[in-house]
Design a protein around this motif. Structure first.
Motif, PDB file in Angstrom:
ATOM      1  N   SER A 143       0.841  -1.202   0.000  1.00  0.00           N
ATOM      2  CA  SER A 143       0.000   0.000   0.000  1.00  0.00           C
ATOM      3  C   SER A 143       0.877   1.253   0.000  1.00  0.00           C
ATOM      4  N   ILE A 144       0.339   2.309  -0.573  1.00  0.00           N
ATOM      5  CA  ILE A 144       1.048   3.595  -0.633  1.00  0.00           C
ATOM      6  C   ILE A 144       0.092   4.686  -0.173  1.00  0.00           C
ATOM      7  N   GLU A 145       0.574   5.563   0.684  1.00  0.00           N
ATOM      8  CA  GLU A 145      -0.197   6.717   1.154  1.00  0.00           C
ATOM      9  C   GLU A 145       0.616   7.979   0.922  1.00  0.00           C
ATOM     10  N   GLU A 146      -0.085   9.029   0.507  1.00  0.00           N
ATOM     11  CA  GLU A 146       0.546  10.331   0.305  1.00  0.00           C
ATOM     12  C   GLU A 146      -0.260  11.401   1.013  1.00  0.00           C
ATOM     13  N   GLU A 147       0.436  12.389   1.552  1.00  0.00           N
ATOM     14  CA  GLU A 147      -0.208  13.548   2.165  1.00  0.00           C
ATOM     15  C   GLU A 147       0.497  14.808   1.691  1.00  0.00           C
ATOM     16  N   LEU A 148      -0.289  15.796   1.338  1.00  0.00           N
ATOM     17  CA  LEU A 148       0.215  17.124   1.003  1.00  0.00           C
ATOM     18  C   LEU A 148      -0.637  18.075   1.828  1.00  0.00           C
ATOM     19  N   THR A 149      -0.035  18.785   2.777  1.00  0.00           N
ATOM     20  CA  THR A 149      -0.812  19.556   3.741  1.00  0.00           C
ATOM     21  C   THR A 149      -0.270  20.968   3.935  1.00  0.00           C
ATOM     22  N   LEU A 150      -1.165  21.830   4.389  1.00  0.00           N
ATOM     23  CA  LEU A 150      -0.826  23.195   4.787  1.00  0.00           C
ATOM     24  C   LEU A 150      -1.245  23.341   6.240  1.00  0.00           C
ATOM     25  N   ARG A 151      -0.302  23.732   7.086  1.00  0.00           N
ATOM     26  CA  ARG A 151      -0.595  23.916   8.509  1.00  0.00           C
ATOM     27  C   ARG A 151      -0.114  25.297   8.945  1.00  0.00           C
ATOM     28  N   VAL A 152      -0.949  25.959   9.740  1.00  0.00           N
ATOM     29  CA  VAL A 152      -0.589  27.245  10.330  1.00  0.00           C
ATOM     30  C   VAL A 152      -0.819  27.101  11.826  1.00  0.00           C
ATOM     31  N   GLY A 153       0.240  27.304  12.594  1.00  0.00           N
ATOM     32  CA  GLY A 153       0.117  27.127  14.037  1.00  0.00           C
ATOM     33  C   GLY A 153       1.209  27.865  14.775  1.00  0.00           C
ATOM     34  N   GLY A 154       1.241  27.641  16.073  1.00  0.00           N
ATOM     35  CA  GLY A 154       2.261  28.316  16.856  1.00  0.00           C
ATOM     36  C   GLY A 154       2.178  27.981  18.322  1.00  0.00           C
ATOM     37  N   LEU A 155       2.912  28.768  19.074  1.00  0.00           N
ATOM     38  CA  LEU A 155       2.990  28.614  20.520  1.00  0.00           C
ATOM     39  C   LEU A 155       2.888  29.994  21.152  1.00  0.00           C
ATOM     40  N   ILE A 156       1.913  30.163  22.029  1.00  0.00           N
ATOM     41  CA  ILE A 156       1.810  31.393  22.811  1.00  0.00           C
ATOM     42  C   ILE A 156       2.676  31.168  24.033  1.00  0.00           C
ATOM     43  N   SER A 157       3.858  31.793  24.059  1.00  0.00           N
ATOM     44  CA  SER A 157       4.883  31.460  25.052  1.00  0.00           C
ATOM     45  C   SER A 157       4.493  31.646  26.516  1.00  0.00           C
ATOM     46  N   PRO A 158       3.942  32.788  26.931  1.00  0.00           N
ATOM     47  CA  PRO A 158       3.682  32.924  28.369  1.00  0.00           C
ATOM     48  C   PRO A 158       2.778  31.812  28.921  1.00  0.00           C
ATOM     49  N   ALA A 159       1.805  31.380  28.128  1.00  0.00           N
ATOM     50  CA  ALA A 159       0.870  30.352  28.588  1.00  0.00           C
ATOM     51  C   ALA A 159       1.314  28.946  28.192  1.00  0.00           C
ATOM     52  N   GLN A 160       2.387  28.848  27.386  1.00  0.00           N
ATOM     53  CA  GLN A 160       2.834  27.560  26.837  1.00  0.00           C
ATOM     54  C   GLN A 160       1.677  26.846  26.136  1.00  0.00           C
ATOM     55  N   GLU A 161       0.874  27.615  25.417  1.00  0.00           N
ATOM     56  CA  GLU A 161      -0.313  27.097  24.735  1.00  0.00           C
ATOM     57  C   GLU A 161      -0.032  26.915  23.246  1.00  0.00           C
ATOM     58  N   HIS A 162      -0.154  25.676  22.762  1.00  0.00           N
ATOM     59  CA  HIS A 162      -0.024  25.399  21.338  1.00  0.00           C
ATOM     60  C   HIS A 162      -1.346  25.733  20.659  1.00  0.00           C
ATOM     61  N   VAL A 163      -1.268  26.405  19.523  1.00  0.00           N
ATOM     62  CA  VAL A 163      -2.464  26.803  18.799  1.00  0.00           C
ATOM     63  C   VAL A 163      -2.354  26.387  17.331  1.00  0.00           C
ATOM     64  N   CYS A 164      -3.492  26.111  16.715  1.00  0.00           N
ATOM     65  CA  CYS A 164      -3.534  25.738  15.303  1.00  0.00           C
ATOM     66  C   CYS A 164      -4.703  26.461  14.646  1.00  0.00           C
ATOM     67  N   TRP A 165      -4.409  27.252  13.648  1.00  0.00           N
ATOM     68  CA  TRP A 165      -5.442  27.977  12.927  1.00  0.00           C
ATOM     69  C   TRP A 165      -5.907  27.227  11.696  1.00  0.00           C
ATOM     70  N   LEU A 166      -5.015  26.435  11.108  1.00  0.00           N
ATOM     71  CA  LEU A 166      -5.360  25.779   9.844  1.00  0.00           C
ATOM     72  C   LEU A 166      -4.588  24.486   9.714  1.00  0.00           C
ATOM     73  N   ASP A 167      -5.272  23.431   9.304  1.00  0.00           N
ATOM     74  CA  ASP A 167      -4.653  22.137   9.001  1.00  0.00           C
ATOM     75  C   ASP A 167      -5.490  21.528   7.893  1.00  0.00           C
ATOM     76  N   ARG A 168      -5.023  21.678   6.665  1.00  0.00           N
ATOM     77  CA  ARG A 168      -5.856  21.264   5.539  1.00  0.00           C
ATOM     78  C   ARG A 168      -5.015  20.599   4.463  1.00  0.00           C
ATOM     79  N   GLY A 169      -5.661  19.693   3.750  1.00  0.00           N
ATOM     80  CA  GLY A 169      -5.013  19.002   2.647  1.00  0.00           C
ATOM     81  C   GLY A 169      -4.875  19.900   1.429  1.00  0.00           C
ATOM     82  N   LEU A 170      -3.824  19.640   0.666  1.00  0.00           N
ATOM     83  CA  LEU A 170      -3.581  20.350  -0.583  1.00  0.00           C
ATOM     84  C   LEU A 170      -3.554  19.348  -1.726  1.00  0.00           C
ATOM     85  N   LYS A 171      -3.545  19.882  -2.940  1.00  0.00           N
ATOM     86  CA  LYS A 171      -3.383  19.037  -4.115  1.00  0.00           C
ATOM     87  C   LYS A 171      -2.388  19.701  -5.062  1.00  0.00           C
TER      88      LYS A 171
END
Length: 87
Positions: free
Chosen positions: A45-73
């Protein structure tokens, strides 16, 4: 502090910023897996992923955040403009 404006195929899909302290990232990733390394773990079997992710870390709170996680073509166009203070 920078703010990312992210566009996909000419349409705005995300605006991201973390404030005065933190990490901000926008990533386009491609991965191809085969056989036992796929999620199905099936030989041949073969699997492929092409993705766009936008995220970050708010340092004082040590909070990981993600605004976008989507597949591309193949053929998609990703554009990022950077706005905000240059402090």
């Amino acid at each position: 502090m920078p703010v990312f404006h992210v566009y996909l195929n000419g349409k705005k899909v995300s605006t991201a910023g973390v404030g005065d302290l933190g990490v901000l990232g926008a990533h386009v990733s491609w991965v191809r897996r085969k056989g036992e390394h796929t999620l199905a773990k099936k030989p041949g079997s073969i699997e492929e992923e092409l993705t766009l992710r936008v995220g970050g870390l708010i340092s004082p709170a040590q909070e990981h955040v993600c605004w976008l996680d989507r597949g591309l073509k193949i053929g998609d166009e990703v554009r990022i403009t950077i706005a905000g203070d240059s402090k």
